[in-house]
Scaffold this motif. Structure first.
Motif, PDB file in Angstrom:
ATOM      1  N   UNK A   1       0.823  -1.152   0.028  1.00 52.71           N
ATOM      2  CA  UNK A   1       0.005  -0.112  -0.027  1.00 52.71           C
ATOM      3  C   UNK A   1       0.961   1.104  -0.100  1.00 52.71           C
ATOM      4  N   UNK A   2       2.011   1.315   0.127  1.00 49.38           N
ATOM      5  CA  UNK A   2       3.102   2.276   0.324  1.00 49.38           C
ATOM      6  C   UNK A   2       3.415   2.632   1.767  1.00 49.38           C
ATOM      7  N   UNK A   3       2.503   1.952   2.640  1.00 47.28           N
ATOM      8  CA  UNK A   3       3.052   2.546   4.083  1.00 47.28           C
ATOM      9  C   UNK A   3       4.387   1.922   4.450  1.00 47.28           C
ATOM     10  N   UNK A   4       5.024   2.625   5.266  1.00 50.16           N
ATOM     11  CA  UNK A   4       6.340   2.532   5.673  1.00 50.16           C
ATOM     12  C   UNK A   4       6.200   1.132   6.580  1.00 50.16           C
ATOM     13  N   UNK A   5       7.433   0.295   6.408  1.00 48.61           N
ATOM     14  CA  UNK A   5       7.601  -0.651   7.266  1.00 48.61           C
ATOM     15  C   UNK A   5       8.880  -0.271   8.283  1.00 48.61           C
ATOM     16  N   UNK A   6       9.547   0.658   7.989  1.00 50.38           N
ATOM     17  CA  UNK A   6      10.710   1.014   9.043  1.00 50.38           C
ATOM     18  C   UNK A   6       9.855   2.216  10.034  1.00 50.38           C
ATOM     19  N   UNK A   7       9.480   1.930  11.140  1.00 45.58           N
ATOM     20  CA  UNK A   7       8.608   2.929  11.722  1.00 45.58           C
ATOM     21  C   UNK A   7       9.409   3.378  12.918  1.00 45.58           C
ATOM     22  N   UNK A   8       8.758   4.352  13.714  1.00 45.77           N
ATOM     23  CA  UNK A   8       8.940   4.989  15.091  1.00 45.77           C
ATOM     24  C   UNK A   8       9.062   4.055  16.054  1.00 45.77           C
ATOM     25  N   UNK A   9       7.731   3.220  16.010  1.00 39.01           N
ATOM     26  CA  UNK A   9       7.334   2.066  17.056  1.00 39.01           C
ATOM     27  C   UNK A   9       6.591   1.072  16.293  1.00 39.01           C
ATOM     28  N   UNK A  10       6.817  -0.010  16.588  1.00 39.99           N
ATOM     29  CA  UNK A  10       6.216  -1.179  16.071  1.00 39.99           C
ATOM     30  C   UNK A  10       4.664  -1.224  16.097  1.00 39.99           C
TER      31      UNK A  10
END
Length: 111
Positions: free
Chosen positions: A43-52
């Motif tokens: 969907x384009x959403x990031x998988x490297x995040x601030x928090x899981x």
């Protein structure tokens, strides 16, 4: 993956959480964890995040994150990420726009 080194490896077909993806025993008690993944979801959403956003498979376990856009070192003790390699034909601005996590940039990439 979170910038703190947290890892959530879950199967989420159709957004229904099925369970851990089998990585719990791979990250328990090892000296170094390297995660290789796509940088973003379909969907384009990031998988490297601030928090899981999913339950953790391992807290503060990731040392190195490799995606098709770049390579990040994770300071598990200090809780920060640093971009150490940028993929060919990817700009820093593009990478930042596709990443939720905060990260520092290695000096050799800003020169």
């Amino acid at each position: 993956v979170a910038s703190s080194g947290d890892l959530a490896n879950w199967m989420v077909p159709g957004k229904m959480i099925k369970g851990m993806g089998g990585a719990m025993d791979l990250v328990a008690g090892v000296k170094r964890v390297v995660v290789v993944m796509e940088h973003n979801e379909k969907t384009g959403a990031p998988k490297f995040k601030r928090e899981c956003s999913l339950p953790l498979t391992g807290k503060g376990v990731v040392d190195l994150l490799i995606t098709e856009l770049g390579v990040f070192e994770i300071d598990r003790k200090g809780g920060g990420a640093r971009l150490i390699e940028l993929a060919k034909d990817v700009t820093l601005a593009e990478l930042r726009s596709k990443t939720e996590a905060q990260f520092a940039v290695a000096a050799h990439l800003t020169a």
